[in-house]
Design an enzyme around this catalytic site. Structure first.
Site, PDB file in Angstrom:
ATOM      1  N   CYS A   1     101.975  48.171   7.344  1.00 52.30           N
ATOM      2  CA  CYS A   1     102.649  49.295   6.696  1.00 52.30           C
ATOM      3  C   CYS A   1     101.655  49.952   5.747  1.00 52.30           C
ATOM      4  O   CYS A   1     101.319  49.394   4.708  1.00 52.30           O
ATOM      5  CB  CYS A   1     103.886  48.808   5.942  1.00 52.30           C
ATOM      6  SG  CYS A   1     104.760  50.115   5.062  1.00 52.30           S
TER       7      CYS A   1
ATOM      8  N   CYS B   1     105.039  57.579   6.753  1.00 53.97           N
ATOM      9  CA  CYS B   1     104.588  56.427   7.545  1.00 53.97           C
ATOM     10  C   CYS B   1     103.068  56.470   7.589  1.00 53.97           C
ATOM     11  O   CYS B   1     102.483  57.375   8.191  1.00 53.97           O
ATOM     12  CB  CYS B   1     105.179  56.484   8.957  1.00 53.97           C
ATOM     13  SG  CYS B   1     104.643  55.137  10.028  1.00 53.97           S
TER      14      CYS B   1
END
Length: 243
Positions: A25, A177
């Site tokens: 992430c 993201c």
């Protein structure tokens, strides 16, 4: 979650909304790095963090002495379809680039990239009107993606600016993201849509700006803000801990 690591300064674990564990992430790791520095877990502005996608190097950015952001070396993009993974035949260069596919009865041109997790990038003229709550799950669960997929829908603003909406597997539409912005930058440069190697590309997400550079050595670096929003306490039942 920030955990102890035997091979790095710390280990990061990240879980999606549906409880599945994410391998990497890009936005989360910046926040982890800031938290570690602000709370004295590490005493340096460049650190290594272990993830399921490998060990990542994070360099903190300061503004008037306070940590305000971070740059992450995201490593090299993976383009081989069996490693993304996507069940499509590779082209002559061993990739899936601008490939026409039919998903839920609609045709799309997709470019598939892994940045430690799978991404399908789609360029379109208008991302604001996209019914992402319908299209996102259609991409995520299509049979060509054996491990599901993160889908990025991109509008090119100019030669150094993009607008991105993203559907993340296991979480739905998110406001940003980091791995997605990295995959999009690689796809943009491969298709000559925008950007050049060695120069930052501005990727505008619902949650703010990410700056991504596909370096000359093929590594991808991701830069963005990291800001403390609140402190709190989570009460975890003993029964859960024992599991």
């Amino acid at each position: 979650l920030i955990c102890r690591s035997k091979v790095a300064d710390a280990k990061m674990r990240m879980f999606n909304l549906d409880g599945s564990e994410g391998k990497m992430c890009g936005n989360g790791i910046r926040c982890v790095a800031k938290f570690m520095r602000d709370n004295g877990i590490v005493d340096k502005d460049e650190m290594t963090i272990e993830t399921l996608s490998g060990i990542m190097t994070v360099s903190l950015i300061r503004h008037y002495g306070e940590v305000s952001g971070a740059t992450v070396n995201m490593g090299k993009a993976i383009l081989a379809p069996h490693l993304v993974p996507v069940e499509l035949e590779p082209d002559e260069n061993g990739r899936v680039v601008d490939r026409k596919v039919n998903i839920a009865g609609n045709d799309y041109n997709i470019t598939c990239v892994s940045m430690g997790n799978p991404h399908a990038v789609v360029f379109m003229n208008n991302v604001d009107s996209l019914d992402i709550d319908k299209v996102g799950p259609e991409f995520e669960h299509d049979k060509i993606f054996p491990e599901r997929v993160n889908a990025e829908f991109i509008k090119v603003i100019d030669d150094h600016t993009l607008k991105m909406r993203v559907w993340e597997r296991g979480s739905g539409e998110t406001w940003a993201c980091g791995t997605g912005a990295s995959a999009v930058t690689v796809a943009c440069i491969m298709l000559n849509k925008a950007g050049k190697k060695g120069e930052p590309l501005n990727v505008h997400c619902k949650g703010g700006l990410l700056k991504v550079t596909h370096e000359l050595n093929d590594h991808v670096t991701l830069e963005g803000n990291a800001v403390a929003v609140f402190d709190g306490v989570i009460d975890i039942p003993e029964s859960v801990i024992n599991e």
